[in-house]
Design an enzyme around this catalytic site. Structure first.
Site, mmCIF file in Angstrom:
data_model
loop_
_atom_site.group_PDB
_atom_site.id
_atom_site.type_symbol
_atom_site.label_atom_id
_atom_site.label_comp_id
_atom_site.label_asym_id
_atom_site.label_seq_id
_atom_site.Cartn_x
_atom_site.Cartn_y
_atom_site.Cartn_z
ATOM 1 N N GLU A 37 0.852 -1.185 0.000
ATOM 2 C CA GLU A 37 0.000 0.000 0.000
ATOM 3 C C GLU A 37 0.894 1.244 0.000
ATOM 4 O O GLU A 37 1.914 1.275 0.667
ATOM 5 C CB GLU A 37 -0.857 -0.043 1.269
ATOM 6 C CG GLU A 37 -1.957 0.968 1.340
ATOM 7 C CD GLU A 37 -2.873 0.688 2.542
ATOM 8 O OE1 GLU A 37 -2.974 1.569 3.403
ATOM 9 O OE2 GLU A 37 -3.455 -0.404 2.609
ATOM 10 N N HIS A 99 -4.293 7.138 -0.060
ATOM 11 C CA HIS A 99 -3.594 5.842 -0.040
ATOM 12 C C HIS A 99 -4.220 4.926 -1.075
ATOM 13 O O HIS A 99 -5.293 5.205 -1.604
ATOM 14 C CB HIS A 99 -3.564 5.227 1.355
ATOM 15 C CG HIS A 99 -4.883 4.728 1.857
ATOM 16 N ND1 HIS A 99 -5.814 5.547 2.427
ATOM 17 C CD2 HIS A 99 -5.417 3.480 1.889
ATOM 18 C CE1 HIS A 99 -6.869 4.833 2.804
ATOM 19 N NE2 HIS A 99 -6.665 3.570 2.470
ATOM 20 N N HIS A 101 -5.507 1.169 -2.703
ATOM 21 C CA HIS A 101 -6.094 -0.146 -2.450
ATOM 22 C C HIS A 101 -5.946 -0.985 -3.713
ATOM 23 O O HIS A 101 -6.084 -0.442 -4.812
ATOM 24 C CB HIS A 101 -7.601 -0.032 -2.165
ATOM 25 C CG HIS A 101 -7.959 0.295 -0.757
ATOM 26 N ND1 HIS A 101 -9.249 0.184 -0.294
ATOM 27 C CD2 HIS A 101 -7.214 0.729 0.289
ATOM 28 C CE1 HIS A 101 -9.285 0.543 0.991
ATOM 29 N NE2 HIS A 101 -8.062 0.889 1.361
ATOM 30 N N ASP A 112 -9.848 2.519 7.829
ATOM 31 C CA ASP A 112 -9.760 3.798 7.106
ATOM 32 C C ASP A 112 -10.702 4.823 7.742
ATOM 33 O O ASP A 112 -10.317 5.962 8.023
ATOM 34 C CB ASP A 112 -10.169 3.633 5.638
ATOM 35 C CG ASP A 112 -9.159 2.842 4.824
ATOM 36 O OD1 ASP A 112 -7.987 2.785 5.217
ATOM 37 O OD2 ASP A 112 -9.570 2.281 3.787
HETATM 38 ZN ZN LIG Z 1 -7.562 1.782 3.058
#
Ligand SMILES: [Zn+2]
Length: 160
Positions: A37, A99, A101, A112
């Site tokens: 990630e 971020h 995914h 999150d």
């Molecule tokens: Zn996330």
């Protein structure tokens, strides 16, 4: 594929505009099956009810080896935010975070959502934080408030 750069809350007409640099960063870090990630913070201008996102910080070398983005958000990226603020005489400010995914159309996890709420509560200016998840085919764009309220933004057809 190109992510769209203008997003809107249909009810309030609030717009979020991502600069070409920001879109380029999002596309560079699209998460493949074996990638960690990635993420960083979002910096830019507040223009009335609208946001103009000028810069997305990129993962540091250290970030990339760690599994969870939120644990390391404060380190490193916060220094960039403070530097930009000083250099711009307070015009360029912290707006939120992004971020990745490994999903085509990303949806926030429970973690999150709870971390976004904490980040919003930590803001000194009391504004909701802008939260972006970069999926493989689309972005998820939300405002998250310190009281847990969330507002999703959608592609703006008029902004193209
Ligand atoms: Zn996330």
């Amino acid at each position: 594929m190109q992510f769209l750069n203008t997003w809107k809350d249909p009810a309030s007409e609030r717009l979020v505009y991502f600069s070409a640099q920001v879109i380029e960063v999002f596309e560079r870090y699209i998460q493949g099956e074996n990638d960690a990630e990635a993420g960083g913070i979002l910096l830019g201008h507040v223009r009335g009810i609208h946001l103009e996102v000028l810069e997305a910080t990129v993962p540091t070398r250290k970030d990339r080896r760690l599994k969870y983005f939120f644990e390391r958000l404060v380190e490193g990226h916060k220094g960039i935010a403070e530097r930009r603020w000083r250099e711009s005489n307070g015009l360029v400010r912290y707006l939120g975070e992004w971020h990745t995914h490994p999903e085509d159309h990303p949806t926030p996890s429970g973690l999150d959502i709870s971390e976004w709420q904490k980040l919003a509560a930590a803001r000194r200016d009391g504004r909701p934080m802008l939260a972006v998840i970069v999926g493989r085919r689309d972005l998820r764009v939300e405002y998250s408030s310190s009281n847990g309220a969330r507002l999703r933004l959608y592609h703006s057809s008029s902004g193209q």
